[in-house]
Write an enzyme that holds these catalytic residues in place. Sequence first.
Site, PDB file in Angstrom:
ATOM      1  N   CYS A  47       0.918  -1.375  -0.034  1.00 41.33           N
ATOM      2  CA  CYS A  47       0.023   0.119   0.037  1.00 41.33           C
ATOM      3  C   CYS A  47       1.086   0.982   0.104  1.00 41.33           C
ATOM      4  O   CYS A  47       1.809   1.400   0.954  1.00 41.33           O
ATOM      5  CB  CYS A  47      -0.969  -0.040   1.276  1.00 41.33           C
ATOM      6  SG  CYS A  47      -1.556   1.599   1.613  1.00 41.33           S
ATOM      7  N   GLU A  48       0.723   1.907  -1.070  1.00 44.43           N
ATOM      8  CA  GLU A  48       1.521   3.226  -0.974  1.00 44.43           C
ATOM      9  C   GLU A  48       1.344   4.389  -0.127  1.00 44.43           C
ATOM     10  O   GLU A  48       2.060   5.289   0.332  1.00 44.43           O
ATOM     11  CB  GLU A  48       1.486   3.980  -2.374  1.00 44.43           C
ATOM     12  CG  GLU A  48       0.032   4.626  -2.487  1.00 44.43           C
ATOM     13  CD  GLU A  48      -0.038   5.345  -3.913  1.00 44.43           C
ATOM     14  OE1 GLU A  48      -0.873   6.294  -4.100  1.00 44.43           O
ATOM     15  OE2 GLU A  48       0.593   4.901  -4.891  1.00 44.43           O
ATOM     16  N   HIS A  49      -0.017   4.193   0.785  1.00 47.49           N
ATOM     17  CA  HIS A  49      -0.476   5.095   1.962  1.00 47.49           C
ATOM     18  C   HIS A  49       0.706   4.787   3.173  1.00 47.49           C
ATOM     19  O   HIS A  49       1.069   5.851   3.787  1.00 47.49           O
ATOM     20  CB  HIS A  49      -1.705   5.103   2.004  1.00 47.49           C
ATOM     21  CG  HIS A  49      -2.471   5.491   0.813  1.00 47.49           C
ATOM     22  ND1 HIS A  49      -3.672   5.036   0.713  1.00 47.49           N
ATOM     23  CD2 HIS A  49      -2.168   6.312  -0.025  1.00 47.49           C
ATOM     24  CE1 HIS A  49      -4.160   5.522  -0.511  1.00 47.49           C
ATOM     25  NE2 HIS A  49      -3.308   6.273  -0.776  1.00 47.49           N
ATOM     26  N   HIS A  50       0.794   3.557   3.607  1.00 51.71           N
ATOM     27  CA  HIS A  50       1.361   3.356   4.744  1.00 51.71           C
ATOM     28  C   HIS A  50       2.668   2.239   4.652  1.00 51.71           C
ATOM     29  O   HIS A  50       3.283   1.903   5.676  1.00 51.71           O
ATOM     30  CB  HIS A  50       0.496   2.623   5.823  1.00 51.71           C
ATOM     31  CG  HIS A  50      -0.719   3.562   5.931  1.00 51.71           C
ATOM     32  ND1 HIS A  50      -2.123   3.292   5.293  1.00 51.71           N
ATOM     33  CD2 HIS A  50      -0.790   4.300   6.895  1.00 51.71           C
ATOM     34  CE1 HIS A  50      -2.878   4.092   6.041  1.00 51.71           C
ATOM     35  NE2 HIS A  50      -2.442   4.880   6.847  1.00 51.71           N
ATOM     36  N   HIS A  98      -6.097  -5.818   3.539  1.00 50.79           N
ATOM     37  CA  HIS A  98      -5.213  -4.765   3.603  1.00 50.79           C
ATOM     38  C   HIS A  98      -4.597  -4.735   4.898  1.00 50.79           C
ATOM     39  O   HIS A  98      -5.512  -4.607   5.904  1.00 50.79           O
ATOM     40  CB  HIS A  98      -5.822  -3.625   3.246  1.00 50.79           C
ATOM     41  CG  HIS A  98      -5.914  -3.394   1.811  1.00 50.79           C
ATOM     42  ND1 HIS A  98      -5.331  -2.564   0.703  1.00 50.79           N
ATOM     43  CD2 HIS A  98      -6.853  -4.062   0.840  1.00 50.79           C
ATOM     44  CE1 HIS A  98      -5.867  -2.727  -0.413  1.00 50.79           C
ATOM     45  NE2 HIS A  98      -6.791  -3.768  -0.530  1.00 50.79           N
ATOM     46  N   CYS A 118      -3.290  -2.501   6.378  1.00 53.08           N
ATOM     47  CA  CYS A 118      -3.335  -1.231   6.991  1.00 53.08           C
ATOM     48  C   CYS A 118      -4.707  -1.026   7.664  1.00 53.08           C
ATOM     49  O   CYS A 118      -5.014  -0.141   8.397  1.00 53.08           O
ATOM     50  CB  CYS A 118      -3.363  -0.046   5.951  1.00 53.08           C
ATOM     51  SG  CYS A 118      -4.644  -0.262   4.489  1.00 53.08           S
ATOM     52  N   GLN A 148      -5.206  -0.589  -4.451  1.00 49.61           N
ATOM     53  CA  GLN A 148      -5.939  -1.755  -5.270  1.00 49.61           C
ATOM     54  C   GLN A 148      -6.759  -1.260  -6.447  1.00 49.61           C
ATOM     55  O   GLN A 148      -6.540  -2.146  -7.413  1.00 49.61           O
ATOM     56  CB  GLN A 148      -6.725  -2.436  -4.195  1.00 49.61           C
ATOM     57  CG  GLN A 148      -7.366  -3.735  -4.835  1.00 49.61           C
ATOM     58  CD  GLN A 148      -8.023  -4.631  -4.060  1.00 49.61           C
ATOM     59  OE1 GLN A 148      -7.990  -4.620  -2.830  1.00 49.61           O
ATOM     60  NE2 GLN A 148      -9.091  -5.282  -4.135  1.00 49.61           N
TER      61      GLN A 148
END
Length: 245
Positions: free
Chosen positions: A135-138, A204, A206, A176
């Site tokens: 995941c590019e956010h976390h 996920h 996250c 995703q």
Amino acid sequence: MSSRVNSPSDMNSHCNGKVGDTVEEFHCNNSFSDLIIDTKKAAVVHRKHETSRKEAEDESRLPALEAAYTNILRQLGEDTDREGLLRTPLRAAKAIQFLTKGYHETIEDILNNAIFDEDHDEMVIVKDIDVFSLCEHHLVPFFGKVHIGYIPNKKVVGLSKLARIVEIYSRRLQVQERLTKQIALGISEALQPKGVAVVVEAAHMCMVMRGVQKMNSRTVTSTMLGVYLEDPKTREEFLTLSMRA
């Protein structure tokens, strides 16, 4: 409409073309067999050059990545000189390079002429392809299954290549929704089929390890192109077959 459904375990039984697709030099007095030999040699040289360039590029960036992980550990209050962490920054640097190796790869790299003329215009489905991404956010993992369907337009692709296309886009920092669309568009651009359908089901971390911490949540995304988007019956057939246990 009849369908052909394959799982990843079936893929090894299919052969893929190995003839290269680049020719560096061609002389008018060469025979056709000479052309094929020159083509193979040029493709091998090209692939070796590309591989070495990527490996050299990764090697050159390792010290900076290792230093960054060392700093992260120190900022967390860890002692980076204790035995268990002595090589952790280097291992983590190599791991993140592997987990994002898709940035170095393209559809052309992995297809390697494994597209074949075939008078087949019925649905082909490869289901339950394992997928792992970050995941590019976390920067934590999400993982699950990918189901792919396409309707050929006189051309088919080696079945293992569909899994390789998934690998290219999943080995990057992702969300995703974008991953699902990139897989579908990549197949569509390479094969020019009558339609492409992709469904991704993933958990996920996250949402599991942090945040709302919902252990059993799953995210499902889909992209439909061509006849799958236009014809509800074709779309329903794909969804029924791909979701069947």
